[in-house]
Design an enzyme around this catalytic site. Structure first.
Site, PDB file in Angstrom:
ATOM      1  N   LYS A 121       0.834  -1.201   0.000  1.00  0.00           N
ATOM      2  CA  LYS A 121       0.000   0.000   0.000  1.00  0.00           C
ATOM      3  C   LYS A 121       0.869   1.252   0.000  1.00  0.00           C
ATOM      4  O   LYS A 121       1.919   1.294   0.648  1.00  0.00           O
ATOM      5  CB  LYS A 121      -0.921  -0.025   1.221  1.00  0.00           C
ATOM      6  CG  LYS A 121      -1.960   1.090   1.264  1.00  0.00           C
ATOM      7  CD  LYS A 121      -2.871   0.937   2.480  1.00  0.00           C
ATOM      8  CE  LYS A 121      -3.913   2.031   2.577  1.00  0.00           C
ATOM      9  NZ  LYS A 121      -4.800   1.872   3.756  1.00  0.00           N
TER      10      LYS A 121
ATOM     11  N   SER B 251      -9.682   2.048   3.070  1.00  0.00           N
ATOM     12  CA  SER B 251      -8.823   2.812   2.176  1.00  0.00           C
ATOM     13  C   SER B 251      -7.866   1.950   1.358  1.00  0.00           C
ATOM     14  O   SER B 251      -7.252   2.423   0.403  1.00  0.00           O
ATOM     15  CB  SER B 251      -8.011   3.825   3.002  1.00  0.00           C
ATOM     16  OG  SER B 251      -7.148   3.173   3.917  1.00  0.00           O
TER      17      SER B 251
ATOM     18  N   SER C 255      -9.980  -0.445   7.109  1.00  0.00           N
ATOM     19  CA  SER C 255      -9.426  -0.225   5.774  1.00  0.00           C
ATOM     20  C   SER C 255      -8.769  -1.440   5.136  1.00  0.00           C
ATOM     21  O   SER C 255      -8.404  -1.390   3.965  1.00  0.00           O
ATOM     22  CB  SER C 255      -8.416   0.930   5.813  1.00  0.00           C
ATOM     23  OG  SER C 255      -9.068   2.155   6.030  1.00  0.00           O
TER      24      SER C 255
END
Length: 488
Positions: free
Chosen positions: A77, A152, A176
């Site tokens: 990420k 997210s 997330s």
């Protein structure tokens, strides 16, 4: 040729037997990424030259037969620091930022000879639940590209679900990892707070943030957590407590395991189809010998309000450093220092980030601190006590991961309150610092449903045991989206 339909154990056997090379596996992974990227929007940058060089080195030295993760590609990420690789947190504020150090979790990947192949898309600074808050492009759902990937960590989830890469890392502050895992039909684990070092993770809510793994199956998820979990003296909240082989009890039966089903997790705001799916899953656990009983977590209804005060307050503090001078985007034309601060932050941050900074600054301001931030901390304690009371009598808690299915792109991002309420099932876990996993539990209208299992602190191995027992006796995880060769 693609190899992303094979498990990590299968890939390891092929690599050790030299039936495929590390270079072939890495090249095939980049081909998978590039062929599907326009559809998914999962990646913000690729690490192709360095990854291929690393694969060549591993082929020259030979694959360690005792290291199952050697030469396995992994995506990271974009809020996790990677030396020499763009790390933007999906924000204009950091659009040109190349760190000079690796996060501890990334160091741990390299220590096991894993190959970092690129950085995945996300909501800006991890603030959002749909991946539409990325400053660059939205990530799209692997099962239906008109739907959101979740957030997210949407890029990390859809990259795994679409077969672009087998494994990825995300971060989870209020859901997330678990929510996009649910939306994309993959396995996502939010570890206990302190299980994985936060050193090198761009901070959002420091008392809530935790790095965790995505994978297609429970065992592979546990294998990746084995790599990234460690005690780290650079993170004062990191702990060695409960560190073990998280795959150790996968395969054991769950007869006699006591699982709690909170009535609040199936109440107001939960889609009837999701509720039916989870009740069916609860019956399946009972068929495996587990004892499932209804309980109450009475203060969970306050979780969203508490979270958005605490997380936004911590965010307003953490994001002070991005001012155009110390870090981040600097506006090109200014006449004085105040204008530099105001314009740099106004132009560098997106709308959702600015909204949360303002909310957090207000909550921490003189005259409002006691009414909001202090009160939120007190209610957080009540939520923690609710969990402790349940875990005094039960091994795990079962419930939905998200209250509804993945929704259409552009349908909810205009309504912040609706977006915030979508996290009502995941947020309490972060407030309490607990581990929780989302695993596939079926489909509704062709879209995946995620089942959440929550455990006491440092009980990741127990969660994996129960999740693997469910997975082994169902076929939900075997289904693949059309983009990955499935017929769904």
């Amino acid at each position: 040729m693609t190899f992303n339909h094979k498990t990590i154990d299968d890939l390891h056997d092929l690599l050790v037997k030299k039936e495929i090379s590390a270079l072939e596996l890495t090249q095939a992974t980049f081909e998978d990424i590039k062929s599907r990227e326009e559809a998914t929007g999962a990646f913000l940058s690729l690490n192709e030259e360095e990854a291929l060089a690393a694969a060549r080195r591993l082929d020259e030295q030979g694959i360690d037969a005792t290291n199952v993760m050697a030469a396995i590609p992994v995506a990271v990420k974009d809020n996790i620091s990677t030396k020499g690789i763009l790390t933007t947190a999906a924000s204009k504020m950091l659009e040109n930022y190349e760190p000079i150090f690796d996060a501890t979790a990334v160091e741990n990947l390299y220590a096991k000879d894993m190959i970092v192949i690129g950085k995945t898309n996300m909501d800006e600074f991890a603030m959002g639940g749909s991946n539409e808050n990325s400053a660059f492009k939205p990530a799209k759902n692997a099962w239906d590209q008109t739907k959101v990937a979740g957030g997210s960590s949407g890029g990390s989830a859809t990259a795994v679900a679409s077969g672009q890469v087998r494994l990825s890392l995300g971060s989870d502050t209020g859901g997330s990892i678990r929510q996009p895992a649910a939306f994309n039909g993959v396995v996502g684990m939010k570890p206990s707070y302190g299980r994985v070092s936060r050193y090198g993770l761009i901070a959002f809510g420091s008392s809530l943030d935790q790095i965790g793994p995505f994978a297609p199956t429970v065992k592979e998820n546990a294998q990746l957590l084995n790599v990234i979990a460690s005690h780290d003296k650079r993170d004062a909240t990191s702990t060695a407590k409960g560190l073990s082989d998280f795959t150790a009890i996968i395969g054991r039966d769950i007869k006699g395991m006591k699982i709690a089903l909170p009535k609040e997790y199936l109440g107001e705001g939960i889609s009837p189809a999701i509720k039916e799916n989870i009740l069916t899953a609860a019956k399946h656990f009972e068929s495996l010998g587990a004892i499932v009983e209804e309980v109450s977590l009475p203060h969970s209804k306050y979780g969203v309000a508490v979270y958005y005060i605490i997380a936004s307050s911590e965010a307003s503090s953490n994001l002070q450093r991005f001012d155009g001078i110390r870090y981040g985007y600097r506006t090109p034309e200014v006449t004085n220092l105040e204008e530099l601060y105001v314009k740099s932050r106004s132009e560098g941050f997106g709308e959702e980030v600015k909204r949360r900074i303002m909310l957090g600054t207000f909550s921490l301001s003189a005259g409002y601190y006691d009414a909001y931030f202090k009160k939120a901390g007190q209610v957080r304690t009540l939520i923690i006590r609710d969990f402790e009371q349940v875990f005094a009598d039960y091994d795990l808690i079962l419930g939905p991961t998200a209250p509804d299915l993945a929704y259409g792109l552009g349908t909810q991002n205009h309504d912040p309150v609706a977006m915030y309420l979508a996290d009502l099932l995941t947020i309490p876990v972060n407030l309490a610092g607990l581990p929780a996993i989302s695993i596939p539990s079926g489909f509704v209208d062709g879209l995946p449903v995620g089942l959440q299992l929550i455990g006491p602190k440092y009980s990741e191995a127990l969660i994996y045991q129960a999740a693997a027992a469910f997975e082994a006796t169902t076929d939900h995880h075997t289904k693949q989206p059309v983009i990955f060769g499935g017929d769904a």
